[in-house]
Scaffold this motif. Structure first.
Motif, mmCIF file in Angstrom:
data_model
loop_
_atom_site.group_PDB
_atom_site.id
_atom_site.type_symbol
_atom_site.label_atom_id
_atom_site.label_comp_id
_atom_site.label_asym_id
_atom_site.label_seq_id
_atom_site.Cartn_x
_atom_site.Cartn_y
_atom_site.Cartn_z
ATOM 1 N N ASP A 67 3.732 7.438 -6.612
ATOM 2 C CA ASP A 67 3.130 8.640 -7.199
ATOM 3 C C ASP A 67 2.662 9.527 -6.056
ATOM 4 O O ASP A 67 1.468 9.732 -5.877
ATOM 5 C CB ASP A 67 1.979 8.296 -8.151
ATOM 6 C CG ASP A 67 0.943 7.383 -7.526
ATOM 7 O OD1 ASP A 67 0.514 6.434 -8.195
ATOM 8 O OD2 ASP A 67 0.556 7.608 -6.346
ATOM 9 N N TYR A 68 3.641 10.004 -5.311
ATOM 10 C CA TYR A 68 3.328 10.681 -4.053
ATOM 11 C C TYR A 68 2.264 11.737 -4.232
ATOM 12 O O TYR A 68 2.371 12.665 -5.016
ATOM 13 C CB TYR A 68 4.548 11.309 -3.392
ATOM 14 C CG TYR A 68 4.148 11.973 -2.086
ATOM 15 C CD1 TYR A 68 3.713 11.201 -1.022
ATOM 16 C CD2 TYR A 68 4.122 13.349 -1.954
ATOM 17 C CE1 TYR A 68 3.291 11.781 0.161
ATOM 18 C CE2 TYR A 68 3.700 13.943 -0.771
ATOM 19 C CZ TYR A 68 3.289 13.147 0.277
ATOM 20 O OH TYR A 68 2.867 13.723 1.447
ATOM 21 N N ASN A 69 1.238 11.525 -3.445
ATOM 22 C CA ASN A 69 0.118 12.430 -3.395
ATOM 23 C C ASN A 69 -0.207 12.570 -1.913
ATOM 24 O O ASN A 69 -0.581 11.590 -1.269
ATOM 25 C CB ASN A 69 -1.046 11.816 -4.170
ATOM 26 C CG ASN A 69 -2.290 12.662 -4.127
ATOM 27 O OD1 ASN A 69 -2.589 13.302 -3.127
ATOM 28 N ND2 ASN A 69 -3.023 12.644 -5.228
ATOM 29 N N GLN A 70 -0.049 13.760 -1.394
ATOM 30 C CA GLN A 70 -0.221 13.974 0.040
ATOM 31 C C GLN A 70 -1.609 13.544 0.510
ATOM 32 O O GLN A 70 -1.748 12.953 1.575
ATOM 33 C CB GLN A 70 0.033 15.434 0.404
ATOM 34 C CG GLN A 70 0.031 15.667 1.905
ATOM 35 C CD GLN A 70 0.352 17.104 2.280
ATOM 36 O OE1 GLN A 70 0.358 17.983 1.442
ATOM 37 N NE2 GLN A 70 0.608 17.330 3.543
ATOM 38 N N ASN A 112 -3.529 11.154 -0.710
ATOM 39 C CA ASN A 112 -3.579 9.685 -0.607
ATOM 40 C C ASN A 112 -2.875 9.195 0.657
ATOM 41 O O ASN A 112 -3.340 8.266 1.315
ATOM 42 C CB ASN A 112 -2.953 9.027 -1.826
ATOM 43 C CG ASN A 112 -3.811 9.158 -3.052
ATOM 44 O OD1 ASN A 112 -4.987 9.483 -2.970
ATOM 45 N ND2 ASN A 112 -3.219 8.922 -4.208
ATOM 46 N N PHE A 113 -1.757 9.817 0.977
ATOM 47 C CA PHE A 113 -1.016 9.410 2.172
ATOM 48 C C PHE A 113 -1.821 9.751 3.431
ATOM 49 O O PHE A 113 -1.931 8.926 4.344
ATOM 50 C CB PHE A 113 0.358 10.075 2.204
ATOM 51 C CG PHE A 113 1.286 9.518 3.254
ATOM 52 C CD1 PHE A 113 1.563 8.162 3.314
ATOM 53 C CD2 PHE A 113 1.884 10.356 4.184
ATOM 54 C CE1 PHE A 113 2.416 7.644 4.280
ATOM 55 C CE2 PHE A 113 2.744 9.853 5.152
ATOM 56 C CZ PHE A 113 3.006 8.494 5.199
ATOM 57 N N LYS A 135 0.831 -1.213 0.000
ATOM 58 C CA LYS A 135 0.000 0.000 0.000
ATOM 59 C C LYS A 135 0.868 1.266 0.000
ATOM 60 O O LYS A 135 0.672 2.154 -0.823
ATOM 61 C CB LYS A 135 -0.888 -0.039 1.255
ATOM 62 C CG LYS A 135 -1.974 0.949 1.266
ATOM 63 C CD LYS A 135 -3.174 0.367 0.599
ATOM 64 C CE LYS A 135 -4.359 1.277 0.862
ATOM 65 N NZ LYS A 135 -5.415 1.059 -0.055
ATOM 66 N N ILE A 136 1.822 1.333 0.911
ATOM 67 C CA ILE A 136 2.645 2.544 1.046
ATOM 68 C C ILE A 136 3.587 2.693 -0.142
ATOM 69 O O ILE A 136 3.825 3.809 -0.613
ATOM 70 C CB ILE A 136 3.412 2.537 2.389
ATOM 71 C CG1 ILE A 136 2.415 2.574 3.548
ATOM 72 C CG2 ILE A 136 4.372 3.701 2.486
ATOM 73 C CD1 ILE A 136 3.019 2.285 4.901
ATOM 74 N N ASN A 186 -5.064 10.057 3.602
ATOM 75 C CA ASN A 186 -6.198 9.123 3.620
ATOM 76 C C ASN A 186 -5.769 7.758 4.155
ATOM 77 O O ASN A 186 -6.510 7.126 4.911
ATOM 78 C CB ASN A 186 -6.827 8.977 2.233
ATOM 79 C CG ASN A 186 -7.617 10.202 1.839
ATOM 80 O OD1 ASN A 186 -8.030 11.002 2.680
ATOM 81 N ND2 ASN A 186 -7.824 10.375 0.539
ATOM 82 N N TYR A 187 -4.581 7.315 3.727
ATOM 83 C CA TYR A 187 -4.070 6.042 4.252
ATOM 84 C C TYR A 187 -3.907 6.139 5.771
ATOM 85 O O TYR A 187 -4.338 5.256 6.507
ATOM 86 C CB TYR A 187 -2.736 5.663 3.596
ATOM 87 C CG TYR A 187 -2.084 4.517 4.315
ATOM 88 C CD1 TYR A 187 -2.556 3.223 4.164
ATOM 89 C CD2 TYR A 187 -1.034 4.734 5.201
ATOM 90 C CE1 TYR A 187 -1.994 2.169 4.863
ATOM 91 C CE2 TYR A 187 -0.465 3.692 5.898
ATOM 92 C CZ TYR A 187 -0.944 2.408 5.733
ATOM 93 O OH TYR A 187 -0.400 1.369 6.443
ATOM 94 N N ASN A 232 3.013 1.956 -3.203
ATOM 95 C CA ASN A 232 2.232 2.575 -4.289
ATOM 96 C C ASN A 232 1.978 4.056 -4.036
ATOM 97 O O ASN A 232 2.029 4.863 -4.955
ATOM 98 C CB ASN A 232 0.898 1.841 -4.472
ATOM 99 C CG ASN A 232 1.079 0.461 -5.047
ATOM 100 O OD1 ASN A 232 2.062 0.189 -5.737
ATOM 101 N ND2 ASN A 232 0.159 -0.433 -4.759
ATOM 102 N N ILE A 233 1.701 4.403 -2.790
ATOM 103 C CA ILE A 233 1.444 5.811 -2.452
ATOM 104 C C ILE A 233 2.700 6.645 -2.673
ATOM 105 O O ILE A 233 2.641 7.755 -3.203
ATOM 106 C CB ILE A 233 0.945 5.941 -0.993
ATOM 107 C CG1 ILE A 233 -0.473 5.366 -0.864
ATOM 108 C CG2 ILE A 233 0.974 7.406 -0.540
ATOM 109 C CD1 ILE A 233 -0.963 5.243 0.554
#
Length: 176
Positions: free
Chosen positions: A134-137, A139-140, A127-128, A142-143, A130-131
């Protein structure tokens, strides 16, 4: 020319010592990195990002920071780092086993608990990873919000602190 048994044994011992020395080198590096992971997670635990501080909250932070190291080493694409990653995961498993014993889980069920947490860890790796790719703050964050024990009011700050750790790891690729 025929090599006598004594000479052959000496050559075999030299080769074995060479491989053992290499394995010890990887182990030393992974131990150093694992101690760093524990240190960083301990510092974050103190900052009250969790509703409750317990085994699971420590596990979450250790997992995330470990994934950062595994990712940096994997992206380095060097066989040495593959071995270091293997040793790092071994350290985690040994630490899980030891921690479970310390909190009173008996010998008969310890394997089941360790296996459960190792599965959780590998889920987090996927999971991490993949985040981060394509780092997207968002998404991180939300995780992080999906982790039950995290105080959702402080998630953004935790994300910033974790990404700061990741950046530090990236900048210090020369750990070895």
């Amino acid at each position: 020319k025929i090599i006598n048994k004594k000479s052959l044994n000496r050559v075999i011992n030299m080769i074995l010592q060479y491989f053992k020395k290499k394995e010890n080198e990887y182990k030393k590096i992974s131990d150093k990195v694992y101690i760093s992971v524990l240190y960083e997670s301990k510092n974050l635990i103190k900052k009250n990002y969790f509703k409750e501080i317990n085994f699971d909250s420590s596990f979450e932070l250790i997992s995330i920071i470990m994934v950062f190291y595994l990712k940096v080493f994997k992206d380095n694409n060097h066989s040495k780092f593959k071995k270091i990653n293997e040793e790092l995961v071994k350290n985690l498993i040994v630490d899980l086993d030891k921690s479970m014993r310390e909190i009173g889980i008996g010998d008969m069920s310890i394997g089941k608990y360790v296996k459960k947490y190792v599965k959780k860890f590998y889920y987090r790796v996927k999971k991490i990873d993949n985040i981060i790719d394509d780092y997207n703050q968002i998404n991180f964050i939300n995780y992080l919000n999906s982790i039950k024990n995290i105080d959702n009011k402080r998630t953004k700050q935790l994300a910033l602190n974790l990404m700061s750790i990741y950046q530090k790891i990236l900048n210090n690729k020369k750990i070895t």
